[in-house]
Design a protein around this motif. Structure first.
Motif, PDB file in Angstrom:
ATOM      1  N   SER A 102      56.934  -8.164   0.469  1.00  0.00           N
ATOM      2  CA  SER A 102      57.062  -7.889  -0.673  1.00  0.00           C
ATOM      3  C   SER A 102      57.397  -6.357  -1.232  1.00  0.00           C
ATOM      4  O   SER A 102      55.278  -6.318  -1.271  1.00  0.00           O
ATOM      5  CB  SER A 102      56.987  -9.036  -1.726  1.00  0.00           C
ATOM      6  N   ALA A 103      57.430  -6.085  -2.309  1.00  0.00           N
ATOM      7  CA  ALA A 103      56.805  -4.962  -2.735  1.00  0.00           C
ATOM      8  C   ALA A 103      56.430  -5.227  -3.653  1.00  0.00           C
ATOM      9  O   ALA A 103      55.831  -4.380  -3.665  1.00  0.00           O
ATOM     10  CB  ALA A 103      59.183  -3.925  -3.651  1.00  0.00           C
ATOM     11  N   ARG A 104      56.447  -5.702  -3.816  1.00  0.00           N
ATOM     12  CA  ARG A 104      55.378  -6.608  -5.116  1.00  0.00           C
ATOM     13  C   ARG A 104      53.718  -6.885  -5.183  1.00  0.00           C
ATOM     14  O   ARG A 104      53.035  -6.363  -5.458  1.00  0.00           O
ATOM     15  CB  ARG A 104      56.082  -7.681  -6.300  1.00  0.00           C
ATOM     16  N   ASP A 105      53.652  -7.766  -3.696  1.00  0.00           N
ATOM     17  CA  ASP A 105      52.798  -8.417  -2.942  1.00  0.00           C
ATOM     18  C   ASP A 105      52.205  -7.644  -1.946  1.00  0.00           C
ATOM     19  O   ASP A 105      51.091  -7.410  -1.727  1.00  0.00           O
ATOM     20  CB  ASP A 105      52.475  -9.641  -2.538  1.00  0.00           C
ATOM     21  N   GLY A 106      52.835  -6.736  -1.408  1.00  0.00           N
ATOM     22  CA  GLY A 106      52.736  -5.865  -0.722  1.00  0.00           C
ATOM     23  C   GLY A 106      52.827  -7.001   1.368  1.00  0.00           C
ATOM     24  O   GLY A 106      53.311  -7.824   0.822  1.00  0.00           O
ATOM     25  N   ALA A 107      52.080  -6.800   2.214  1.00  0.00           N
ATOM     26  CA  ALA A 107      51.983  -7.491   3.179  1.00  0.00           C
ATOM     27  C   ALA A 107      50.765  -8.811   2.762  1.00  0.00           C
ATOM     28  O   ALA A 107      49.112  -8.603   2.984  1.00  0.00           O
ATOM     29  CB  ALA A 107      51.780  -7.199   5.212  1.00  0.00           C
ATOM     30  N   SER A 108      50.628  -9.871   3.622  1.00  0.00           N
ATOM     31  CA  SER A 108      49.463 -10.957   3.580  1.00  0.00           C
ATOM     32  C   SER A 108      50.126 -11.875   5.111  1.00  0.00           C
ATOM     33  O   SER A 108      51.551 -11.917   5.504  1.00  0.00           O
ATOM     34  CB  SER A 108      49.715 -11.676   2.679  1.00  0.00           C
ATOM     35  N   VAL A 109      49.005 -12.702   5.873  1.00  0.00           N
ATOM     36  CA  VAL A 109      49.112 -13.634   6.511  1.00  0.00           C
ATOM     37  C   VAL A 109      50.046 -15.213   5.720  1.00  0.00           C
ATOM     38  O   VAL A 109      49.564 -15.613   4.329  1.00  0.00           O
ATOM     39  CB  VAL A 109      48.241 -14.130   6.916  1.00  0.00           C
ATOM     40  N   PHE A 110      50.834 -15.357   6.242  1.00  0.00           N
ATOM     41  CA  PHE A 110      52.227 -16.698   5.987  1.00  0.00           C
ATOM     42  C   PHE A 110      51.860 -17.694   6.488  1.00  0.00           C
ATOM     43  O   PHE A 110      51.503 -19.031   5.821  1.00  0.00           O
ATOM     44  CB  PHE A 110      53.561 -16.358   6.137  1.00  0.00           C
TER      45      PHE A 110
END
Length: 345
Positions: free
Chosen positions: A89-97
């Motif tokens: 997301s633009a707010r949180d960036g990339a992460s493992v889901f």
């Protein structure tokens, strides 16, 4: 784009750079990559000449299957060899889901790609998942991350490695089943189906073959009126896009080739037909040798969006005017004038 392709095939094309941000989007710190090429004047109504292609996340083995989740405003995508689903997301960036995104067992000896691949959203907020590693079609609940198997076999034999999936509004699910997830691909001893099919899963759970003549059926999408099913064949010996006319019950009334990328391959472009996205007015945004090819519903080439790397798939997101592209080791986005299906326009 390679010089031979640019000079030989696109001599009449208008090549535009990316000097400025699309006016509707605030400036960002993301790196600008690639280029945009217009083949036809009508392309200007779909993609602005000064559109920025931005690399927004990177570090993946092979990014695939992008899906915009409107409830939450974030992008899901898969790293298929890495067996991991990521969230951006633009707010949180990339992460493992979700990890693993596909096969959860320990015996990886027969698998080439253990992760999940293509995805599609369902009205209830769940996600349809083409689980390449587990060799099945599943439903994923993003809230609980629980998966439910919808189908894993046809006539008593396991699927090869489902690649991409799309849902019709009546609940029927169309999906492709090449053998890319298996080591050895067509020569894999694990391969049980004698063909690489395109299937329809009906709401009653029955499974029907709608095509068994493509070597590597891959990306799949529906037209806005749901009367046409598009399938990309990732076979560099026959790199075509197929259009299937559908009856109300999902059976095929007729089929035709609407596009052929043989000339792009002959000119030295890397890649093959892969994932597909369709705009609200029926234009195809199709992964192709060289980048993301934009075509009308009859396969006429209008332009190309290049990221500088192979593009595996694309999906509309945000307000329907952002196109997200999974491109080998990274994910990119570009603001477009076209509107994605299902978004207000």
């Amino acid at each position: 784009m390679r010089a031979a392709l640019r000079n030989g095939l696109l001599a009449a094309a208008l090549v535009v750079g990316l000097p400025a941000c699309t006016p509707a989007v605030a400036p960002s710190s993301y790196e600008t990559v690639g280029r945009i090429t217009a083949y036809d004047a009508s392309f200007d109504a779909l993609v602005a000449r000064d559109a920025r292609i931005e690399r927004i996340a990177e570090g993946f083995q092979w990014a695939e299957g992008p899906l915009w989740m409107r409830d939450g405003g974030y992008l899901l995508f898969n790293d298929v060899p890495g067996n991991t689903m990521h969230r951006w997301s633009a707010r949180d960036g990339a992460s493992v889901f979700l990890q693993p995104s596909g096969y959860a067992g320990t015996d990886l000896s027969g698998l080439r790609e253990a992760g999940a691949n293509g995805m599609d959203a369902e009205p209830a907020g769940t996600v349809l998942l083409a689980d390449s590693g587990s060799r099945l079609i599943a439903r994923l609940d993003p809230a609980t991350k629980q998966r439910t198997t919808l189908t894993a076999s046809y006539r008593g034999k396991r699927f090869n490695s489902p690649n991409d999936v799309v849902r019709r509004s009546n609940g029927a699910v169309f999906f492709t089943d090449p053998p890319y997830g298996l080591k050895g691909i067509d020569e894999s001893p694990l391969k049980e189906q004698s063909f690489n099919g395109v299937y329809r899963l009906d709401p009653d759970g029955s499974v029907h073959v709608i095509e068994e003549g493509l070597k590597f059926p891959n990306g799949i999408a529906l037209s806005p009126d749901e009367r046409t099913l598009y399938v990309a064949n990732s076979d560099r010996a026959r790199p075509v896009w197929m259009a299937y006319s559908l009856a109300a019950d999902g059976s095929v009334l007729g089929k035709r080739v609407i596009g052929d990328a043989s000339d792009l391959i002959a000119a030295g472009a890397e890649g093959a037909p892969d994932g597909l996205a369709v705009s609200a007015d029926g234009h195809l945004f199709a992964s192709a040798p060289g980048g993301l090819l934009v075509m009308d519903s009859n396969g006429k080439r209008l332009g190309m969006i290049e990221t500088g790397a192979r593009v595996s798939n694309a999906a509309f997101g945000d307000d329907g005017h952002t196109l997200y592209l999974t491109s080998h080791t990274f994910v990119a986005r570009v603001r477009v004038k076209a509107t994605g299906m299902g978004f207000p326009h």
